[in-house]
Every structure is written in structure tokens, then in C-alpha cells.
Design a protein around this motif. Sequence first.
Motif, mmCIF file in Angstrom:
data_model
loop_
_atom_site.group_PDB
_atom_site.id
_atom_site.type_symbol
_atom_site.label_atom_id
_atom_site.label_comp_id
_atom_site.label_asym_id
_atom_site.label_seq_id
_atom_site.Cartn_x
_atom_site.Cartn_y
_atom_site.Cartn_z
ATOM 1 N N ILE A 126 0.945 -1.304 0.007
ATOM 2 C CA ILE A 126 -0.022 -0.257 -0.040
ATOM 3 C C ILE A 126 1.072 0.920 -0.236
ATOM 4 O O ILE A 126 1.045 2.319 -0.958
ATOM 5 N N GLU A 127 2.348 1.160 0.596
ATOM 6 C CA GLU A 127 3.096 2.519 0.803
ATOM 7 C C GLU A 127 3.314 2.432 -0.795
ATOM 8 O O GLU A 127 3.405 3.789 -1.295
ATOM 9 N N ALA A 128 3.986 1.660 -1.962
ATOM 10 C CA ALA A 128 4.278 1.396 -2.824
ATOM 11 C C ALA A 128 2.965 1.998 -3.439
ATOM 12 O O ALA A 128 3.787 2.298 -4.758
ATOM 13 N N ALA A 129 1.917 2.011 -3.377
ATOM 14 C CA ALA A 129 0.566 2.650 -3.896
ATOM 15 C C ALA A 129 1.412 4.006 -4.470
ATOM 16 O O ALA A 129 0.475 4.620 -5.899
ATOM 17 N N SER A 130 1.950 4.882 -3.625
ATOM 18 C CA SER A 130 1.979 6.250 -3.525
ATOM 19 C C SER A 130 2.910 6.712 -4.618
ATOM 20 O O SER A 130 2.864 7.927 -5.552
ATOM 21 N N THR A 131 3.807 5.545 -5.298
ATOM 22 C CA THR A 131 4.624 6.349 -6.447
ATOM 23 C C THR A 131 4.038 5.927 -8.000
ATOM 24 O O THR A 131 4.602 6.093 -8.849
ATOM 25 N N SER A 132 2.912 5.199 -7.634
ATOM 26 C CA SER A 132 2.259 4.235 -8.857
ATOM 27 C C SER A 132 0.691 4.490 -9.648
ATOM 28 O O SER A 132 0.464 4.189 -8.301
ATOM 29 N N GLY A 133 1.000 5.210 -10.062
ATOM 30 C CA GLY A 133 -0.873 5.935 -10.186
ATOM 31 C C GLY A 133 -1.538 4.729 -10.105
ATOM 32 O O GLY A 133 -2.604 4.092 -10.172
ATOM 33 N N ASP A 134 -1.757 3.793 -11.676
ATOM 34 C CA ASP A 134 -1.741 2.671 -12.060
ATOM 35 C C ASP A 134 -2.533 1.482 -10.733
ATOM 36 O O ASP A 134 -3.473 1.188 -10.420
ATOM 37 N N LEU A 135 -1.338 1.177 -9.649
ATOM 38 C CA LEU A 135 -1.641 0.510 -8.576
ATOM 39 C C LEU A 135 -2.550 1.755 -8.107
ATOM 40 O O LEU A 135 -3.401 1.277 -7.185
ATOM 41 N N GLU A 136 -2.471 2.973 -6.984
ATOM 42 C CA GLU A 136 -3.355 3.264 -6.549
ATOM 43 C C GLU A 136 -4.571 3.425 -7.044
ATOM 44 O O GLU A 136 -5.711 3.386 -6.244
ATOM 45 N N LYS A 137 -4.845 3.177 -8.717
ATOM 46 C CA LYS A 137 -6.394 3.287 -8.673
ATOM 47 C C LYS A 137 -7.092 2.105 -8.856
ATOM 48 O O LYS A 137 -8.837 1.534 -8.295
ATOM 49 N N TRP A 138 -6.101 0.876 -9.070
ATOM 50 C CA TRP A 138 -6.216 -0.323 -8.606
ATOM 51 C C TRP A 138 -6.480 -0.783 -7.378
ATOM 52 O O TRP A 138 -7.498 -1.512 -6.493
ATOM 53 N N ILE A 139 -6.117 -0.425 -6.421
ATOM 54 C CA ILE A 139 -6.351 -0.442 -4.815
ATOM 55 C C ILE A 139 -7.905 0.154 -4.720
ATOM 56 O O ILE A 139 -8.511 -0.161 -3.849
ATOM 57 N N VAL A 140 -7.510 1.834 -5.218
ATOM 58 C CA VAL A 140 -9.093 1.819 -5.020
ATOM 59 C C VAL A 140 -10.602 1.307 -4.963
ATOM 60 O O VAL A 140 -11.050 1.132 -4.867
ATOM 61 N N GLU A 141 -10.350 1.391 -6.230
ATOM 62 C CA GLU A 141 -11.140 0.029 -7.267
ATOM 63 C C GLU A 141 -11.470 -1.801 -6.639
ATOM 64 O O GLU A 141 -12.654 -1.958 -7.350
ATOM 65 N N SER A 142 -10.088 -1.838 -6.241
ATOM 66 C CA SER A 142 -10.242 -3.389 -5.361
ATOM 67 C C SER A 142 -11.419 -3.377 -4.385
ATOM 68 O O SER A 142 -11.660 -2.639 -3.941
ATOM 69 N N ASP A 143 -11.483 -4.810 -4.103
ATOM 70 C CA ASP A 143 -11.937 -4.512 -2.304
ATOM 71 C C ASP A 143 -10.922 -4.799 -1.695
ATOM 72 O O ASP A 143 -11.546 -5.507 -0.814
ATOM 73 N N LEU A 144 -10.221 -4.311 -1.600
ATOM 74 C CA LEU A 144 -9.172 -4.257 -0.854
ATOM 75 C C LEU A 144 -9.570 -4.041 0.510
ATOM 76 O O LEU A 144 -9.523 -4.390 1.704
ATOM 77 N N ALA A 145 -10.371 -2.522 0.652
ATOM 78 C CA ALA A 145 -11.008 -2.202 2.235
ATOM 79 C C ALA A 145 -12.531 -2.983 2.108
ATOM 80 O O ALA A 145 -12.683 -3.458 3.658
ATOM 81 N N THR A 146 -12.898 -3.565 1.274
ATOM 82 C CA THR A 146 -13.845 -4.394 1.809
ATOM 83 C C THR A 146 -13.590 -5.720 2.450
ATOM 84 O O THR A 146 -14.234 -5.971 3.451
ATOM 85 N N LEU A 147 -12.226 -6.539 2.173
ATOM 86 C CA LEU A 147 -11.491 -7.372 2.581
ATOM 87 C C LEU A 147 -10.942 -6.829 4.113
ATOM 88 O O LEU A 147 -11.686 -7.626 4.797
ATOM 89 N N MET A 148 -10.717 -5.627 4.521
ATOM 90 C CA MET A 148 -9.226 -5.286 5.411
ATOM 91 C C MET A 148 -11.316 -5.017 6.950
ATOM 92 O O MET A 148 -10.980 -5.380 7.709
ATOM 93 N N ALA A 149 -12.177 -4.239 5.814
ATOM 94 C CA ALA A 149 -13.628 -4.348 6.986
ATOM 95 C C ALA A 149 -14.350 -4.971 7.510
ATOM 96 O O ALA A 149 -14.163 -5.438 7.949
ATOM 97 N N SER A 150 -14.221 -6.415 6.716
ATOM 98 C CA SER A 150 -14.960 -7.280 6.610
ATOM 99 C C SER A 150 -13.991 -8.405 7.990
ATOM 100 O O SER A 150 -14.703 -9.185 8.642
ATOM 101 N N GLY A 151 -12.703 -8.206 7.800
ATOM 102 C CA GLY A 151 -11.512 -8.733 8.253
ATOM 103 C C GLY A 151 -11.708 -8.375 10.184
ATOM 104 O O GLY A 151 -12.003 -9.234 11.040
ATOM 105 N N LEU A 152 -11.944 -7.450 10.136
ATOM 106 C CA LEU A 152 -11.729 -6.209 11.211
ATOM 107 C C LEU A 152 -12.875 -6.580 12.075
ATOM 108 O O LEU A 152 -13.085 -7.022 13.680
ATOM 109 N N GLY A 153 -14.048 -6.607 11.022
ATOM 110 C CA GLY A 153 -15.569 -7.491 11.801
ATOM 111 C C GLY A 153 -15.508 -9.136 11.928
ATOM 112 O O GLY A 153 -16.444 -9.160 13.178
ATOM 113 N N ALA A 154 -15.191 -9.466 11.342
ATOM 114 C CA ALA A 154 -14.884 -11.036 12.079
ATOM 115 C C ALA A 154 -14.149 -11.721 13.700
ATOM 116 O O ALA A 154 -14.985 -12.145 14.142
#
Length: 949
Positions: A281-309
Motif C-alpha cells: 500500500i505504501e508503494a501505491a503512492s508512487t504508482s498511479g495505476d496501482l493506486e487506482k487499482w487499490i481504490v477500485e479493488s476489494d481491499l477496503a472491503t476485505l480489511m473491514a470485513s476481517g476486522l468485523g470478523a
Amino acid sequence: MFGALGGLLSQDGASRLLRWPRAEHFRQVATQNPRSVSTTAKNIPALPSDEPHWIQDLSMEFWNRLIGGSGSASSAVNKQPPPRHWQSLLHSWRNSREFDPSSQDHLRGYIKRLNELLVEEEKSSSPLCMNFCYEQQVFIALSKIGQAGSPGVIKECIAAFSTLIDNEDEEFLAQESFSQSLIGFLRKTGQKSHRSFEGEYVELLFSIAQKIRLSRDILPAWFTTRADEEGGRGYEGLCPQQKFAGITNKDDFPLFYLLIDYVHHEGRVGDFARTGLLYIIEAASTSGDLEKWIVESDLATLMASGLGALYSQLSRKLVVDYPTADPPTILVLSDCSSCPLAFGAESSTSEDFQTHLETFLSYLIFWQDVLEHCRSTEVKQTLLDHFQVLFLQQLLYPSLLESSDLDGGSSVAVLTYVRVVLDTLEHPDIIHLILSYLMALPDETKAASAPSSPSVAKRRKSLDLLNKVTEMDDKPSPDLFNLVDLVLTSLKSKSQQTVSATLKLISTILRKHHPYSISTLLKVIPVAADAQLRTLGAHNKEMELFFSLVGDISEDGDVSESYGEHLKDVLSLLESHPCSMKVLALKNSAFAGGAEDAREPENPKVRDMYTHTVHPNDPLLRSVVDLLKSFFSNTVETNLTLTAVIVDLATCSFMRPEGWLLFDPTSYEFDDSDDERDGDEWDQLEDVENELTSIMGDSDEQAYRRKEKKRAKDLKRANRQPRWTNTPPILQAIEDLVSQVQAYRRAIPDLDDKLSERKRAFQFTDELNDALLSSPLPQPTPPTRTSVLDSISAKNLMRPSSAHTPIVRSRQPSGGSGHSTPAPNSLVPTRSTISTPSPAHGISPSVGLARSPESPFNHHMLETTQRRIRVLRPGQAILHLPPPPEGESREGSVTGIETPPTMGDFVRVGGDFTLSHLLTNIMVLREFVLELGALVQVRASLFGDLRFA
């Protein structure tokens, strides 16, 4: 050398190898001229082909070591690349059977030896083996071997891949063929997750992420974007719910999803997975494609669901308890007993609960670390949005809403979990989100900030649509019932567990997040900048009042050392308070001439703080006063948290203590005769000065003298001690408690003796702990698990500190974040913050007190724990003590009071309690009054709460 080789073989194999002509000729040539060995070896016949394959390999290894001259492994490898060994490995793999243990063992041995050759070669300057692996792409075959291998083979393949990755000369990670082979191996073996190689597996994933973080140019080999329907254009065609959930593109960045599978695990595995994902995630700051991919991916959903679990694994009903083998000493000296567990409730000391709580907090800190190190605003906002919807709205708030004080612990559980979360986190964004939502505060920051990218704008739009759908379902929201409502309701509970858990939560909010308590927990009145301050004379009189109250509580002589310890603790509290940092920074920069350069706090709530005081009709203040009235019948833990709330309320630099803790300057009354007498004296002096000025003229020296005289006049007026009429509610409650102590002293003739014995008991505990900790002969003791809750509740417990400080509240100042994901054990401090352990001899201080012949317990413990005190109705004796056991003295018994008590002697407290409980609470009250005096004094000098004119 031949003898050592023979020892590795069977008797038959060794004899055949040593009978080989090449071996005998070798022995002779090597003895005469070692340098000619390599030349002569070319003309020596090879090993017979009918020999077993493993003997041929071993002989070749022996041959390679011998031609190296020195016999060292490194020099031999430098002369001879491993093609022979590699061909043998491939031959064994092609002829092996998947489920044959013998074949798998042979493969494991070959791969292990290959890795050993590569590791040994790192010491040399000629990496022949590594070059061979690079040129022949041995990783392709290793990937296929590992995918179909046993756990032992997989483990050796992981070690071999790790060795290739750690090589700095050959850029394996930059090759797409290497990444595809390794990802295929990782995907297949990840499905076989086995304890024997799980740790090494996740460490390999971490190593790759670490390399990507250090060398961003290798990212294209591991991350690719595909402009197909499943990629960028596919996201635009999704419905709001699907956009909020995000799209899954495992083929674009497989390493990303492999790490996510392990971020919720416990221990070392989870630590490496979370840190590896953090690097990506820290490397996403230097890659526009990776940043956009992370925003549109299900990363946030997986992280929040894992915390809820992980949150869902925590017990719905909780009883906060302490270890029975080593309880805090102060609880031993009171009426402390373990609460019975209701149906479905769990004790906070149980191993399962501690494990689940540690895992949840580790993952929570991982969230904080991601926000701390993520430089992408888009990724950060996406994570916060999902944290709010999937964790706060769907889990934490519903558990708060469904909690009850009647089912045996659900209110205690949710209040404790909220406190632990707020006490663990430090990042201002996530703290602001939690408290703004749970307290139903308007989120101005989100409304003011505009999305900086189309992806975030679409996510924000989908979030708004989801919130509208939720409102249409008529689900309760914090606007109707929020955390403040639960707190104020729980303070009136009849359960001491619920009250104590609520007070701990209030203390955490006041101490670490005071700006969020304004207009929520507290009803406040703004104080103007030119409002009247307390005078120096009023301050001196208030300090005299505190010390007189301490003397009325206990007549045990000098309290200077104890007071000095309180001064140090209070100074640390005031300086570390988040609101104080701004005030002290401005004050220091003003002295330095650069007030405009003072650093602005990160939290907008702190920047918007203003000077205020508590409203007289504040519900929280009234509840605190009501709890003070029943101080002696409260549990010791409740009283400790209650006093912590009062102290935390007065530590904020923006909070004026006048009106609720100290006397209001507007109500000061002075003696008119003193004013007239002082005024006449100063008028006469001014007349003399005016006459001298008219005769001799005005000079600089005379002007200076007039100014100094005016200062002396103002100082004298400020030193006048006023008369007070309206006593503040907290101070009034304390004075009532002191009156109760005096009533108990009249009813119990030996009360002062018992208090002195209780003080010596605490002193003896401290001395015993010091002696055990400094023992030169430590004895091993079985390890005991330290409670995660102890680290937080310890700040509200008190322990013996010094000979003159029998009880001191142990606190930890709130500092910066500084959290690190790979160290979850930092969440579990030592138990010494609760009761100093005795690792030297493995005994509890409380147990040691009872067993020691010199223990003060032997003098009064039995009597004080059996003598019970109960307030009866008017017309009866104030105290009722049952007859002491046989053989015990009746000294101090007041069952036969001849003189009927007056109405003023009645002590209005509820329930009954032992004399031991009363003694401990009296000492708690004494130290609390001393702490208040130290707080008032330090505030006056640190924040300038006084006026001298």
C-alpha cells in the motif's frame, strides 16, 4: 577424509566406493602432488554405471570437494557448477510418485542440498551455482516440483526461492517468468496451508513485498493492469453496492491477495502478512495505476470485513476479573470477590478471550499503520469509508444498541471494547471517525473535503446511496441513541461492574480525546478570555483546605514525600494531555519570540477548542457527585476509576476548574474593614509621593518606585484570603466524606490504629516486592499470561509505591502513535503496573503478606475482614459489628454504644461492608485529596491559572 566418507555410507556401499580404482589413484597422486590432482583426474576411469544413483551423486560431490585443493565446500563449488546435481534432481522428480514417501524424501534431500550449495556460495566471489540457476531458469522446475510435492518438499522449495530472492547480483524478481513461476507455486501451495511450512510461506510473501518497497522498478513484473471488461471499464458498469464492495482482480496482482489471506492470523504469521501488505500500500503512492487499482479493488472491503470478523469472535457478555492467583494487593485488602458468570458470559482472564482480544487489537493497529504510512489520500479515504459502513455501522454500533445491564454483562462488554479501541488507537482520522459517528457529531471534514479522483468520487456516491437505503429501512441511528446515552444510563446502574466499565471509558475519552466530550458527554459554559481568575490568596486558602482535609482523614504525620510523588504524576499528566500540547507550545514559542510558528495540532477538534467550564446542571457531573456520596460502600475499583475521572476532567488546559471543583472567583467576599485599612495606607503613601513630585519634580527613579509600589499594592490585595459562600459540588462531596470519616472515628475508637496498620501493610508489600525483585537467586516459575485489559485498567488501579506513598494511581501518559505492526506483544505490558509480581520466588505479594510472620496482616487482617459495618435506620446505632470470633478481642466494637448518636452522626451510604473495606477506601480518599491538591498547584504554575493583581 575417506574414513569420514565411509561413515556416511553403508558398509557395502563404502567398500565398493573405496575399491574404485579412481579412489586409490587419487590417494596416491594427492599425497605426492596435490596440484596435479585436477589434471590427473581426467584420465581416471569413471565410476561403474551399475552403481546406485545416490552413490554416483555422492562420489561426484566427494570428487568436487577433493579437486578444490583445500577441501572446503566453497572452493569446490567455485570450480564445479551443479549441473550434475541438478540433473539428478530432475531425474528423481520425473521418476517419483506423488504419494510415495520415499520418493518425496529423495526429492526433499536433493532440493535441500541445492539450497545448501547456493547458501555456501554466497561467501565466494564467483557465483557459478547462482549463474547456473539464472541461466537455466531452475525456478520453473522448482515451481512444478513444489506444487505437487509433500509438505517437506514444499518447505525446501520455499527455502530455495527465498535464497534466489535474496541474491542481489541476479535480478530474479524483475523477470516475469520468475514471478509467474513463483506465483503459480504460491497459489497452489497456499491451498495446502500446513503448519509445517505456513511461517516460511508467509515470510516468503513478505520478502517479495519488501523488495517491491525498496525497488519500485520490479513492480511491473508482479502487477499488471488489463484494460478489459473485468478491469477499468468494468468498474464503471457496476451498481452502487458493487462499486462499494469493489472488484476482485486476483490475476492482476496475485501477491496482494495472497497476503490478504493471512492478515487476520495470530502471531508471527499475521505480523509478516500485515507488514507485507502495508509495504504494498505504501508503494501505491508512487504508482498511479496501482493506486487506482487499490481504490477500485476489494481491499477496503476485505480489511473491514476481517476486522468485523475478529470483533465478532469477542464474547458478547463479559465479566472483568483479575487473576485469583495474583490479584492486586489493594483488592485483597477490600471486599473484592469474583463476580459469578451469567449464562454465555466470559471472564476477562480466560485464555480464549485474551487470545481473541490480542488478535483483534493487532489487526486494529494494522489499520492504524496503514493510515499512518499510506501517502495516497484516495486509498486512505476509501479505507475510512469502509471502516465506517462495515465495522461501525454494521457491528460496533448495533452491539452498543443491543447491550443491556440486565443480561449479565453485555453492557460491560461493549463499554470495555469501545474503551480498548479508543485507548489503543492514536491516528486522528480514525479516532475522529469513531467518535463522530458514535456520538452523532456532524462530520465537517468529510463534508468539506472534495474527492480528488473519479474513483473516490464514485465510491463516495455509492456510500451515500447505501446510507439512504439504510435510512429507508428504519434502522436505528446514533441520532436517536448514541454512546453518550449509553454512558449516562450505565452510570445509574446498580451493577458495580457496569459503573466501573463506564467510568473507565469516560476517563479514556477525557484523558485522550477531551475535545470530543464537549457538548456530548459534558455540558459546558464558554469562559471569556478576560474572565476573572482566582487570586493568589484564594489559591493559598484552597491549598490549606486540601491539606486540612487530609489531616482530618488520617492523622499519620508527614505527607511531604507522598505529595511529592503526586506532583510528579500530575505534571506528567498535564504535559502529555493532547490539549496541553498546543497551549504549552504557544507559551514556549511566545517566550522565544515566534508564537506564529507554533505547530498546529493535527486534530481539527483540538484546533477548535475554547476555554470552558462545566455547567452546574451537567448530567455527568451530577452522576459523579452521586457516586461520591456512596464512596465508602463502592467497590475499590469503582472508586479508583471515579477519582480518575475527576482528575482527568481537570487536566485539560482549556477546562477551568472554578465552579465545579474550586471556588468561583465571582463569589469571593472580602472583609470591608481590611479593604478600608489597606486603602487608607496606600492613599497616605500616594499623597506623600505626590507632594515630593510637586517639589522635586518627576524623575525616572521616582516613576520606577511608583510602579513598584503599585505592584506591591496589587500583590497585597491579591494575597487577601476571601470568604466563600457557594461550595463547588465536587469539593462539597469530599467535605461530606471527610465528615463521615470523623463519624466513623467517633464510632470506632481504634480506627486510627487500624489505618496506621493498613498503611504499614502497604509499606510491607512494597518492601517485600523490592526484596523479591532484587533477589540474587531467581527461581524459574511457569509463565503466566498477562491480560491485555490489565494494560488499560492498570491506569485506574493503584499500587504501593514507596514507604510514604501507600497508594499511588499508576497512569500512562498518552503519547504519539509509534505503533508497529510486527510487535503485538507491545500491547501486553507487564503485570507490575497492577501489582508488582515476584518472579524471583514465584509467589504473590498478597500471599507473601499472609504467610510472613512479620506481616501486618497477622495483626489486624482477620478482625478487619470479619467485622462488618452497616448503616441502620434512624433511632438505632450508627454501626453494627457482629461479635468477634472466639479468642479475639472486642476492642473497637460499638454494638453497645450508650450515648445515642445525633442526626449528624448518621452516615448515609448503602449496603454493608467490612472494616477492611472501609479502611482501604479511606486511604483511597486520602490519596485522592492529596492528588487534587497537587493538581491545583501544578495547574497554577503551568497554565497560569492565578492573578497577582
